[in-house]
Design an enzyme around this catalytic site. Structure first.
Site, PDB file in Angstrom:
ATOM      1  N   HIS A 161      -6.543  -5.143   5.509  1.00 33.03           N
ATOM      2  CA  HIS A 161      -5.560  -5.685   6.434  1.00 33.03           C
ATOM      3  C   HIS A 161      -4.400  -4.696   6.546  1.00 33.03           C
ATOM      4  CE1 HIS A 161      -6.410 -10.329   6.220  1.00 33.03           C
ATOM      5  NE2 HIS A 161      -6.948  -9.791   7.284  1.00 33.03           N
ATOM      6  N   CYS A 258       0.913 -11.454   1.608  1.00 32.66           N
ATOM      7  CA  CYS A 258      -0.203 -12.356   1.913  1.00 32.66           C
ATOM      8  C   CYS A 258       0.180 -13.813   1.662  1.00 32.66           C
ATOM      9  CB  CYS A 258      -1.423 -11.992   1.063  1.00 32.66           C
ATOM     10  SG  CYS A 258      -2.304 -10.529   1.629  1.00 32.66           S
TER      11      CYS A 258
END
Length: 265
Positions: A161, A258
């Site tokens: 990511h 996250c």
């Protein structure tokens, strides 16, 4: 944020996940609570999403949406294990608007994993692609938010990511980031160097500690304690690094960012 009451690693959808490595759930909860409490101590408001027993990765709340100016682009997850999370985020946003300004929610057509692959600056979006989010989601985000989107190609699966490889240090500016160059393709590295000539560049050890999976409020930068090589460069640029310990959550491939979905009203 979402408490990790049901966090576990029973499948592997990124290189960090190993079902053979047990998770210390009480420790994970304690570490998460310490992060939440640190946000509050710094003056930030933290809203919580209810955990779900069948969705262990719901703790990674950043992946559920992208919010800019009260407009919410929902997520469409790449892996089936996480797809049900999108509906819970959607319900939370629509329910939580209450008497506040209306929430403009868009159900996405293309795969995107929220702030996992979208990073917000003052005037544009940086958008990751290569492992999770579809390149088609970039045009969708640009149209919805009416902001230019700059696509960046990720080439190292450990940095699956964008938020594992790059952090915006001040979303009120267009020139303040830190990133790990080797996570990106040669062309994307050139783009980043042109956009951010004064960026903090991370060494591999700090990137592998998920030091770039950080959250900054423009002054305080909350990041993993193990990424100590970033503390000095951040202080030199006027930021206050705030080390936190999230070692148990790292077993699922995530850290500070996250666990944190930012609500930009």
């Amino acid at each position: 944020m979402c408490p990790p009451e049901h966090f576990r690693v029973t499948y592997a959808i990124n290189p960090w996940m190993d079902p053979a490595k047990p998770v210390d759930l009480p420790l994970a909860v304690t570490q998460w609570q310490a992060l939440r409490d640190r946000y509050r101590a710094l003056g930030h408001t933290v809203d919580e999403l209810d955990p779900h027993p069948d969705l262990p990765d719901l703790v990674y709340a950043a992946n559920g949406s992208t919010v800019i100016d009260g407009r919410v682009l929902g997520a469409r997850f790449a892996h089936p294990e996480r797809r049900p999370e999108a509906a819970l985020h959607r319900e939370w946003h629509l329910r939580s608007s209450g008497a506040a300004a209306p929430v403009y929610f868009r159900e996405p057509e293309h795969v995107n994993e929220g702030e996992g692959d979208f990073a917000v600056t003052a005037g544009f979006l940086l958008a990751g692609r290569g492992f999770r989010s579809s390149p088609l989601s970039h045009a969708e985000a640009q149209e919805f938010f009416a902001r230019p989107v700059i696509g960046l190609d990720l080439v190292d699966p450990r940095f699956y990511h964008l938020d594992t490889a790059l952090c915006v240090l001040d979303d009120g500016r267009d020139d303040a980031v830190m990133y790990y160059p080797e996570a990106f393709s040669p062309g994307s590295r050139t783009v980043l160097a042109r956009l951010f000539p004064d960026a903090v560049l991370a060494e591999e050890a700090d990137a592998l500690a998920l030091g770039l999976n950080a959250v900054s409020d423009g002054h305080h930068v909350l990041l993993p304690r193990e990424a100590g090589g970033l503390f000095g460069p951040l202080r030199e640029r006027g930021y206050d690094p705030v080390p936190v310990e999230l070692g148990e959550l790292l077993k699922g491939g995530g850290s500070v960012k996250c666990c944190t979905g930012e609500l930009r009203s």
